[in-house]
Design a protein around this motif. Structure first.
Motif, PDB file in Angstrom:
ATOM      1  N   GLU A 169       0.800  -1.230   0.000  1.00 58.10           N
ATOM      2  CA  GLU A 169       0.000   0.000   0.000  1.00 58.10           C
ATOM      3  C   GLU A 169       0.831   1.278   0.000  1.00 58.10           C
ATOM      4  O   GLU A 169       0.291   2.379  -0.088  1.00 58.10           O
ATOM      5  CB  GLU A 169      -0.988   0.024   1.178  1.00 58.10           C
ATOM      6  N   HIS A 170       2.153   1.191   0.130  1.00 58.65           N
ATOM      7  CA  HIS A 170       2.998   2.371   0.042  1.00 58.65           C
ATOM      8  C   HIS A 170       3.314   2.645  -1.430  1.00 58.65           C
ATOM      9  O   HIS A 170       3.733   1.745  -2.158  1.00 58.65           O
ATOM     10  CB  HIS A 170       4.311   2.173   0.805  1.00 58.65           C
ATOM     11  N   VAL A 171       3.134   3.886  -1.859  1.00 56.69           N
ATOM     12  CA  VAL A 171       3.485   4.255  -3.231  1.00 56.69           C
ATOM     13  C   VAL A 171       5.005   4.291  -3.364  1.00 56.69           C
ATOM     14  O   VAL A 171       5.683   5.005  -2.619  1.00 56.69           O
ATOM     15  CB  VAL A 171       2.889   5.613  -3.617  1.00 56.69           C
ATOM     16  N   VAL A 172       5.533   3.514  -4.280  1.00 59.47           N
ATOM     17  CA  VAL A 172       6.969   3.457  -4.531  1.00 59.47           C
ATOM     18  C   VAL A 172       7.334   4.262  -5.772  1.00 59.47           C
ATOM     19  O   VAL A 172       8.323   4.995  -5.774  1.00 59.47           O
ATOM     20  CB  VAL A 172       7.431   1.995  -4.692  1.00 59.47           C
ATOM     21  N   ALA A 173       6.549   4.110  -6.823  1.00 60.98           N
ATOM     22  CA  ALA A 173       6.895   4.771  -8.085  1.00 60.98           C
ATOM     23  C   ALA A 173       5.644   5.022  -8.915  1.00 60.98           C
ATOM     24  O   ALA A 173       4.616   4.373  -8.733  1.00 60.98           O
ATOM     25  CB  ALA A 173       7.881   3.929  -8.876  1.00 60.98           C
ATOM     26  N   LYS A 174       5.786   5.978  -9.840  1.00 62.51           N
ATOM     27  CA  LYS A 174       4.745   6.262 -10.817  1.00 62.51           C
ATOM     28  C   LYS A 174       5.377   6.237 -12.196  1.00 62.51           C
ATOM     29  O   LYS A 174       6.522   6.646 -12.372  1.00 62.51           O
ATOM     30  CB  LYS A 174       4.115   7.631 -10.544  1.00 62.51           C
ATOM     31  N   ILE A 175       4.639   5.717 -13.177  1.00 61.48           N
ATOM     32  CA  ILE A 175       5.112   5.655 -14.555  1.00 61.48           C
ATOM     33  C   ILE A 175       4.198   6.537 -15.399  1.00 61.48           C
ATOM     34  O   ILE A 175       2.986   6.324 -15.429  1.00 61.48           O
ATOM     35  CB  ILE A 175       5.106   4.210 -15.085  1.00 61.48           C
ATOM     36  N   ARG A 176       4.791   7.529 -16.059  1.00 61.83           N
ATOM     37  CA  ARG A 176       4.021   8.472 -16.859  1.00 61.83           C
ATOM     38  C   ARG A 176       4.543   8.505 -18.290  1.00 61.83           C
ATOM     39  O   ARG A 176       5.754   8.480 -18.513  1.00 61.83           O
ATOM     40  CB  ARG A 176       4.101   9.879 -16.266  1.00 61.83           C
ATOM     41  N   GLY A 177       3.639   8.585 -19.248  1.00 66.85           N
ATOM     42  CA  GLY A 177       4.007   8.675 -20.649  1.00 66.85           C
ATOM     43  C   GLY A 177       4.339  10.100 -21.044  1.00 66.85           C
ATOM     44  O   GLY A 177       4.325  11.025 -20.227  1.00 66.85           O
ATOM     45  N   GLY A 178       4.646  10.290 -22.327  1.00 66.57           N
ATOM     46  CA  GLY A 178       4.937  11.618 -22.851  1.00 66.57           C
ATOM     47  C   GLY A 178       6.404  11.942 -22.972  1.00 66.57           C
ATOM     48  O   GLY A 178       6.766  13.047 -23.390  1.00 66.57           O
ATOM     49  N   GLY A 179       7.288  11.018 -22.617  1.00 69.30           N
ATOM     50  CA  GLY A 179       8.715  11.259 -22.756  1.00 69.30           C
ATOM     51  C   GLY A 179       9.126  11.365 -24.215  1.00 69.30           C
ATOM     52  O   GLY A 179       8.581  10.689 -25.078  1.00 69.30           O
ATOM     53  N   VAL A 180      10.105  12.222 -24.471  1.00 69.94           N
ATOM     54  CA  VAL A 180      10.583  12.442 -25.842  1.00 69.94           C
ATOM     55  C   VAL A 180      12.093  12.231 -25.855  1.00 69.94           C
ATOM     56  O   VAL A 180      12.839  12.968 -25.212  1.00 69.94           O
ATOM     57  CB  VAL A 180      10.254  13.870 -26.337  1.00 69.94           C
ATOM     58  N   GLN A 181      12.538  11.223 -26.583  1.00 70.10           N
ATOM     59  CA  GLN A 181      13.955  10.853 -26.550  1.00 70.10           C
ATOM     60  C   GLN A 181      14.851  11.916 -27.165  1.00 70.10           C
ATOM     61  O   GLN A 181      15.991  12.092 -26.742  1.00 70.10           O
ATOM     62  CB  GLN A 181      14.147   9.519 -27.268  1.00 70.10           C
ATOM     63  N   ALA A 182      14.383  12.654 -28.170  1.00 69.62           N
ATOM     64  CA  ALA A 182      15.246  13.583 -28.905  1.00 69.62           C
ATOM     65  C   ALA A 182      15.286  14.976 -28.300  1.00 69.62           C
ATOM     66  O   ALA A 182      16.031  15.830 -28.772  1.00 69.62           O
ATOM     67  CB  ALA A 182      14.775  13.679 -30.352  1.00 69.62           C
ATOM     68  N   THR A 183      14.519  15.237 -27.241  1.00 66.76           N
ATOM     69  CA  THR A 183      14.450  16.595 -26.706  1.00 66.76           C
ATOM     70  C   THR A 183      15.739  16.981 -25.986  1.00 66.76           C
ATOM     71  O   THR A 183      16.447  16.127 -25.450  1.00 66.76           O
ATOM     72  CB  THR A 183      13.263  16.736 -25.732  1.00 66.76           C
ATOM     73  N   SER A 184      16.011  18.278 -25.972  1.00 66.32           N
ATOM     74  CA  SER A 184      17.179  18.766 -25.234  1.00 66.32           C
ATOM     75  C   SER A 184      16.862  18.990 -23.763  1.00 66.32           C
ATOM     76  O   SER A 184      17.783  19.204 -22.967  1.00 66.32           O
ATOM     77  CB  SER A 184      17.672  20.084 -25.856  1.00 66.32           C
ATOM     78  N   ASP A 185      15.594  18.960 -23.390  1.00 67.16           N
ATOM     79  CA  ASP A 185      15.181  19.178 -22.006  1.00 67.16           C
ATOM     80  C   ASP A 185      15.301  17.864 -21.230  1.00 67.16           C
ATOM     81  O   ASP A 185      14.552  16.922 -21.504  1.00 67.16           O
ATOM     82  CB  ASP A 185      13.741  19.675 -21.962  1.00 67.16           C
ATOM     83  N   PRO A 186      16.220  17.768 -20.269  1.00 68.08           N
ATOM     84  CA  PRO A 186      16.402  16.498 -19.557  1.00 68.08           C
ATOM     85  C   PRO A 186      15.192  16.099 -18.730  1.00 68.08           C
ATOM     86  O   PRO A 186      15.047  14.928 -18.376  1.00 68.08           O
ATOM     87  CB  PRO A 186      17.614  16.777 -18.662  1.00 68.08           C
ATOM     88  N   ARG A 187      14.312  17.031 -18.414  1.00 68.99           N
ATOM     89  CA  ARG A 187      13.125  16.698 -17.635  1.00 68.99           C
ATOM     90  C   ARG A 187      12.107  15.919 -18.453  1.00 68.99           C
ATOM     91  O   ARG A 187      11.229  15.253 -17.891  1.00 68.99           O
ATOM     92  CB  ARG A 187      12.478  17.976 -17.088  1.00 68.99           C
ATOM     93  N   ILE A 188      12.188  15.994 -19.780  1.00 71.71           N
ATOM     94  CA  ILE A 188      11.210  15.349 -20.655  1.00 71.71           C
ATOM     95  C   ILE A 188      11.744  14.053 -21.238  1.00 71.71           C
ATOM     96  O   ILE A 188      10.979  13.150 -21.569  1.00 71.71           O
ATOM     97  CB  ILE A 188      10.787  16.315 -21.784  1.00 71.71           C
ATOM     98  N   ARG A 189      13.064  13.923 -21.348  1.00 70.36           N
ATOM     99  CA  ARG A 189      13.632  12.682 -21.881  1.00 70.36           C
ATOM    100  C   ARG A 189      13.258  11.503 -20.976  1.00 70.36           C
ATOM    101  O   ARG A 189      13.128  11.662 -19.753  1.00 70.36           O
ATOM    102  CB  ARG A 189      15.153  12.782 -21.981  1.00 70.36           C
ATOM    103  N   PRO A 190      13.116  10.305 -21.541  1.00 73.71           N
ATOM    104  CA  PRO A 190      12.823   9.134 -20.708  1.00 73.71           C
ATOM    105  C   PRO A 190      13.891   8.953 -19.629  1.00 73.71           C
ATOM    106  O   PRO A 190      15.083   8.881 -19.919  1.00 73.71           O
ATOM    107  CB  PRO A 190      12.847   7.976 -21.714  1.00 73.71           C
TER     108      PRO A 190
END
Length: 243
Positions: A169-190
């Motif tokens: 029942e403890h939240v360990v992780a969340k998986i979210r889509g929308g990552g972009v491999q080619a982006t220069s923004d490290p927050r958006i890359r997988p």
């Protein structure tokens, strides 16, 4: 969680100021230590990035019963085992990247219950930003044995637009889509991202900036902001949260 830093003393000083950590030896040589919060273990920090030729980052390590079998499953599913498996005094580990390029580790050996994400002094939770939520959930379930319903183990369940990994029942992780491999923004890359609890977000942000870090996602304008995303001087991303 483990940080593969370039210089251990510099990393210790930065995170000591930002997160209030102290340190003790880990029994893995002079280039590795255990970070403590109020005397309890939080994460490992090692000056290993240069020797392993990997980027400086916070990397989650997931426990497995057999690291060789897990490594084989990773390769079978189109992912990469970049380092290892390597033997340590208390177990064996490997560093891998999933099919979208997000780095993670696997560990076979002793596991301390107080190091579990989402409990006590451990990181608050992890988040995987990936290209496709369902594909990533399927990959990690097949490699690490996460299932929709597991008695006393890890459960991975789709909730709205993301998937949530829980342990008892403890939240360990969340998986979210929308990552972009080619982006220069490290927050958006997988990538896997870690959230650390702090008593005051604004104080941690000020300490990070003073220590040569950078603020990527500013906290909100409220008197008591609840989270902010930071980058340490070596480039590793993390979020501080008071939630």
């Amino acid at each position: 969680m483990t940080l593969l830093s370039r210089e251990l003393p510099a990393a210790q000083a930065f995170y000591g100021d930002v997160l209030g950590w102290t340190y003790r030896p880990a029994g893995l040589g002079d280039d590795f230590c255990v970070a403590l919060s109020d005397g309890m273990p939080v994460a490992g920090i090692g000056a290993l990035a240069a020797s392993l030729q990997v980027a400086v980052s916070w990397t989650p390590y997931f426990a497995v019963a057999d690291v060789d079998k897990a490594a084989a499953r990773i390769r079978e599913r189109g992912a990469t085992v970049a380092v290892g498996p390597l033997a340590f005094h208390s177990g064996r580990a490997a560093l891998a990247t999933d099919p979208d390029g997000a780095a993670f580790g696997i560990w076979e050996g002793a596991v301390r219950s107080d190091w579990t994400v989402g409990r006590g002094s451990a990181p608050a939770w992890l988040e995987l930003r990936t290209r496709d939520t369902d594909d990533a959930a399927r990959f990690y379930s097949q490699v690490l044995g996460w299932a929709p319903e597991t008695e006393g183990g890890f459960t991975l369940v789709r909730e709205h637009d993301h998937a949530v990994l829980r342990q008892d029942e403890h939240v360990v992780a969340k998986i979210r889509g929308g990552g972009v491999q080619a982006t220069s923004d490290p927050r958006i890359r997988p990538r896997w991202h870690v959230y650390f609890r702090v008593p005051e977000v604004s104080g941690s942000v000020a300490a990070a900036l003073n220590g040569g870090g950078a603020l990527l996602s500013p906290p909100d304008a409220s008197p008591a902001p609840v989270e902010a995303t930071l980058r340490d001087p070596d480039g590793a991303l993390f979020t501080v949260t008071s939630r």
